[in-house]
Design a protein around this motif. Structure first.
Motif, PDB file in Angstrom:
ATOM      1  N   VAL A  61     100.230  17.155   6.956  1.00  0.00           N
ATOM      2  CA  VAL A  61     100.535  15.791   7.410  1.00  0.00           C
ATOM      3  C   VAL A  61      99.225  15.130   7.808  1.00  0.00           C
ATOM      4  N   LEU A  62      98.879  14.049   7.121  1.00  0.00           N
ATOM      5  CA  LEU A  62      97.608  13.356   7.387  1.00  0.00           C
ATOM      6  C   LEU A  62      97.877  12.096   8.180  1.00  0.00           C
ATOM      7  N   LYS A  63      96.949  11.801   9.098  1.00  0.00           N
ATOM      8  CA  LYS A  63      97.091  10.556   9.836  1.00  0.00           C
ATOM      9  C   LYS A  63      96.197   9.540   9.166  1.00  0.00           C
ATOM     10  N   GLN A  64      96.766   8.407   8.840  1.00  0.00           N
ATOM     11  CA  GLN A  64      96.003   7.360   8.138  1.00  0.00           C
ATOM     12  C   GLN A  64      96.278   6.059   8.881  1.00  0.00           C
ATOM     13  N   GLY A  65      95.345   5.713   9.820  1.00  0.00           N
ATOM     14  CA  GLY A  65      95.562   4.518  10.621  1.00  0.00           C
ATOM     15  C   GLY A  65      96.849   4.618  11.415  1.00  0.00           C
ATOM     16  N   LYS A  66      97.727   3.655  11.205  1.00  0.00           N
ATOM     17  CA  LYS A  66      98.961   3.629  11.975  1.00  0.00           C
ATOM     18  C   LYS A  66     100.086   4.400  11.300  1.00  0.00           C
ATOM     19  N   PHE A  67      99.743   5.042  10.168  1.00  0.00           N
ATOM     20  CA  PHE A  67     100.799   5.737   9.418  1.00  0.00           C
ATOM     21  C   PHE A  67     100.513   7.229   9.292  1.00  0.00           C
ATOM     22  N   LEU A  68     101.588   7.985   9.080  1.00  0.00           N
ATOM     23  CA  LEU A  68     101.459   9.414   8.782  1.00  0.00           C
ATOM     24  C   LEU A  68     101.825   9.617   7.310  1.00  0.00           C
ATOM     25  N   ILE A  69     101.083  10.505   6.648  1.00  0.00           N
ATOM     26  CA  ILE A  69     101.391  10.778   5.238  1.00  0.00           C
ATOM     27  C   ILE A  69     101.632  12.276   5.064  1.00  0.00           C
ATOM     28  N   ALA A  70     102.861  12.640   4.652  1.00  0.00           N
ATOM     29  CA  ALA A  70     103.181  14.039   4.381  1.00  0.00           C
ATOM     30  C   ALA A  70     103.310  14.209   2.879  1.00  0.00           C
ATOM     31  N   THR A  71     102.465  15.064   2.300  1.00  0.00           N
ATOM     32  CA  THR A  71     102.509  15.257   0.848  1.00  0.00           C
ATOM     33  C   THR A  71     103.087  16.632   0.537  1.00  0.00           C
ATOM     34  N   ILE A  72     104.256  16.635  -0.075  1.00  0.00           N
ATOM     35  CA  ILE A  72     104.873  17.909  -0.461  1.00  0.00           C
ATOM     36  C   ILE A  72     104.213  18.363  -1.751  1.00  0.00           C
ATOM     37  N   ALA A 114     113.617  26.609   5.085  1.00  0.00           N
ATOM     38  CA  ALA A 114     112.892  26.733   6.353  1.00  0.00           C
ATOM     39  C   ALA A 114     111.702  25.783   6.383  1.00  0.00           C
ATOM     40  N   ASP A 115     110.987  25.679   5.230  1.00  0.00           N
ATOM     41  CA  ASP A 115     109.843  24.762   5.168  1.00  0.00           C
ATOM     42  C   ASP A 115     110.287  23.334   5.454  1.00  0.00           C
ATOM     43  N   LEU A 116     111.427  22.965   4.874  1.00  0.00           N
ATOM     44  CA  LEU A 116     111.929  21.602   5.074  1.00  0.00           C
ATOM     45  C   LEU A 116     112.257  21.358   6.543  1.00  0.00           C
ATOM     46  N   GLU A 117     112.829  22.373   7.192  1.00  0.00           N
ATOM     47  CA  GLU A 117     113.162  22.202   8.610  1.00  0.00           C
ATOM     48  C   GLU A 117     111.893  22.080   9.450  1.00  0.00           C
ATOM     49  N   ASN A 118     110.860  22.883   9.077  1.00  0.00           N
ATOM     50  CA  ASN A 118     109.578  22.773   9.781  1.00  0.00           C
ATOM     51  C   ASN A 118     108.990  21.381   9.610  1.00  0.00           C
ATOM     52  N   LEU A 119     109.095  20.863   8.381  1.00  0.00           N
ATOM     53  CA  LEU A 119     108.559  19.526   8.107  1.00  0.00           C
ATOM     54  C   LEU A 119     109.263  18.500   8.978  1.00  0.00           C
ATOM     55  N   ARG A 120     110.579  18.632   9.065  1.00  0.00           N
ATOM     56  CA  ARG A 120     111.359  17.678   9.853  1.00  0.00           C
ATOM     57  C   ARG A 120     110.915  17.718  11.321  1.00  0.00           C
ATOM     58  N   ARG A 121     110.826  18.970  11.852  1.00  0.00           N
ATOM     59  CA  ARG A 121     110.444  19.111  13.266  1.00  0.00           C
ATOM     60  C   ARG A 121     109.051  18.521  13.488  1.00  0.00           C
ATOM     61  N   GLY A 122     108.114  18.902  12.579  1.00  0.00           N
ATOM     62  CA  GLY A 122     106.730  18.441  12.728  1.00  0.00           C
ATOM     63  C   GLY A 122     106.621  16.931  12.701  1.00  0.00           C
ATOM     64  N   LEU A 123     107.234  16.317  11.727  1.00  0.00           N
ATOM     65  CA  LEU A 123     107.106  14.865  11.572  1.00  0.00           C
ATOM     66  C   LEU A 123     107.713  14.128  12.759  1.00  0.00           C
ATOM     67  N   VAL A 124     108.870  14.585  13.194  1.00  0.00           N
ATOM     68  CA  VAL A 124     109.549  13.875  14.280  1.00  0.00           C
ATOM     69  C   VAL A 124     108.747  13.973  15.579  1.00  0.00           C
ATOM     70  N   VAL A 180     105.959   6.403   8.375  1.00  0.00           N
ATOM     71  CA  VAL A 180     105.738   7.724   7.796  1.00  0.00           C
ATOM     72  C   VAL A 180     106.013   7.639   6.297  1.00  0.00           C
ATOM     73  N   ILE A 181     105.105   8.232   5.523  1.00  0.00           N
ATOM     74  CA  ILE A 181     105.335   8.287   4.073  1.00  0.00           C
ATOM     75  C   ILE A 181     105.509   9.750   3.674  1.00  0.00           C
ATOM     76  N   VAL A 182     106.601  10.047   2.989  1.00  0.00           N
ATOM     77  CA  VAL A 182     106.787  11.404   2.468  1.00  0.00           C
ATOM     78  C   VAL A 182     106.638  11.333   0.953  1.00  0.00           C
ATOM     79  N   ASP A 183     105.600  12.009   0.451  1.00  0.00           N
ATOM     80  CA  ASP A 183     105.304  11.946  -0.985  1.00  0.00           C
ATOM     81  C   ASP A 183     105.901  13.167  -1.676  1.00  0.00           C
ATOM     82  N   VAL A 184     106.864  12.936  -2.577  1.00  0.00           N
ATOM     83  CA  VAL A 184     107.557  14.047  -3.247  1.00  0.00           C
ATOM     84  C   VAL A 184     107.200  14.098  -4.743  1.00  0.00           C
TER      85      VAL A 184
END
Lengths: 305, 120
Positions: free
Chosen positions: B5-16, B23-33, B44-48
């Motif tokens: 998860v990268l911080k870019q100014g006022k936004f967060l970018i998570a690149t899958i 389990a990974d998805l649940e970790n992602l959810r916990r982390g982002l929130v 927040v941008i989630v790149d899939v």
């Protein structure tokens, strides 16, 4: 070998080879006699055949002169096929003939019909010629019938194959033409759909549209279905799914030109109107798309000046 | 496999970057929130882009992430869904309702920038 395959096979396949050879000889002899008879009476038999064709109202799409010209060449190819016992030339002629007459709307039953008529006309002339000698007539018919049936078969198959080839070609052409995805402005695509949508075409439409959205980086797509009179529930569902899939790619879809019947279908399947963006006609759709993209069309000057 | 998860100014970018386990998805959810409030992010941008399959669990989790982040006061955009994946999702009835989507990262950033322009 080829001769035996055509003429000599029947119930007596397992006969002593020498006997069979003798029989083949006899068959060839009879066919030669037959061909000579058909050559001699060419004019009369051909007339009779053309007469029978017009009596049974076959080939109504063609003029009398055309029928006569075609009949002459069919007759000659027919006699030649009987004489040489090879069918390649006849096959080529049948294909060529089919190419010419299919676009004029000649049906399969007509082509089969005229070849069967010719077979009958020729058989009648054989009956007339050999009526005094029943045994000879029988042997002549033994030689004639398999060859004649084979000829009828060849012509009919040739015609049907040609027809199928034409249909395949046209289907291919329709498929290629049917789904243009056009860019009308930066990030604005239109997808005009015309004609009946079957499930296969619907799938192809979706594929092309989603791919088009990606390659053109489109934000708005106008799907115009003015040219679609009606669609069944499956295809209507597919359309709704296409709209939703486009949204997942980040594009807004505007559907224009819904006919009353399609509107009825969409209401029947209970489409969520919040997801479906519809405008009355293509012009309105493009105008709304331009608004969404932030364009504004203004005239350069007053046209009245 | 952890999702960066990268911080870019006022936004967060998570690149899958690869197929994720539940389990990974649940970790992602916990982390982002958690991070969205810690970094005071607006979006927040989630790149899939590199996901070529999306099962119902992944789809539901993405939707939950978007809704939870909304409750935590920020906006989520899912970007880079492949055309084939998009149609497969729709056929399964996984349409990510009420979640913003965009073609790719660039479009996602443009969407958030327009949305929060008035705050600058």
């Amino acid at each position: 070998m080829a001769k035996r395959a055509i003429i000599g096979n029947g119930p007596h396949v397992a006969i002593d080879p020498t006997v069979q050879m003798a029989q083949n000889e006899a068959t060839s002899e009879l066919l030669r006699e037959l061909v000579a008879h058909l050559r001699q009476n060419r004019t009369q038999l051909r007339e009779e055949w053309v007469q029978r064709i017009s009596e049974t109202r076959l080939l109504t799409a063609m003029t009398k002169e055309e029928i006569f010209a075609e009949a002459t060449s069919v007759y000659d190819s027919y006699v030649e096929a009987l004489e040489t016992e090879t069918f390649e030339a006849l096959q080529a002629y049948a294909q060529n003939l089919s190419e010419r007459i299919i676009p004029r709307g000649v049906e399969t039953h007509e082509v089969v019909g005229i070849v069967l008529l010719l077979r009958d006309v020729l058989a009648r002339s054989l009956f007339a010629k050999y009526q005094a000698d029943f045994r000879k007539l029988n042997r002549i018919l033994d030689a004639y019938e398999p060859a004649a049936n084979r000829i009828a078969n060849t012509v009919a198959v040739g015609f049907v194959q040609e027809r199928e080839r034409t249909i395949r070609q046209q289907q291919e052409a329709i498929r290629e033409l049917s789904t243009p995805v056009l860019q009308v402005r930066e990030r604005l695509l239109i997808l005009p759909i015309i004609g009946v949508i079957d499930p296969q075409r619907a799938r192809q439409l979706t594929e092309q549209l989603l791919r088009g959205i990606r390659t053109n980086r489109a934000k708005v797509v106008v799907i115009d279905i003015t040219g679609v009179a009606a669609m069944d529930v499956t295809v209507a569902n597919h359309l709704v799914q296409t709209v939703e899939a486009s949204r997942l790619l980040g594009a807004t879809v505007i559907v224009t030109g819904l006919s009353p019947e399609i509107a009825q279908t969409l209401v029947t399947i209970g489409v969520d109107l919040g997801k479906m963006n519809t405008v009355g006609d293509l012009q309105g759709g493009i105008e709304q798309a331009e608004r969404l993209l932030g364009y504004k069309v203004v005239p350069l000057s007053d046209p009245r000046q | 496999m952890e999702v960066p998860v990268l911080k870019q100014g006022k936004f967060l970018i998570a690149t899958i970057q690869a197929a994720l386990s539940d389990a990974d998805l649940e970790n992602l959810r916990r982390g982002l929130v958690q991070q969205v409030v810690r970094f005071r992010s607006l979006g927040v941008i989630v790149d899939v882009t590199s996901m070529d399959v999306m099962d119902s669990f992944a789809s539901r989790t993405l939707r939950e992430i978007a809704h939870m982040i909304r409750l935590r006061g920020a906006e989520t955009v899912i970007v880079g869904i492949q055309p084939e994946v998009a149609f497969a999702m729709v056929q399964l009835g996984l349409t990510l309702e009420d979640v913003a989507t965009a073609l790719d990262l660039e479009e996602g950033l443009a969407y958030l920038n327009t949305k929060f322009k008035s705050l600058d």
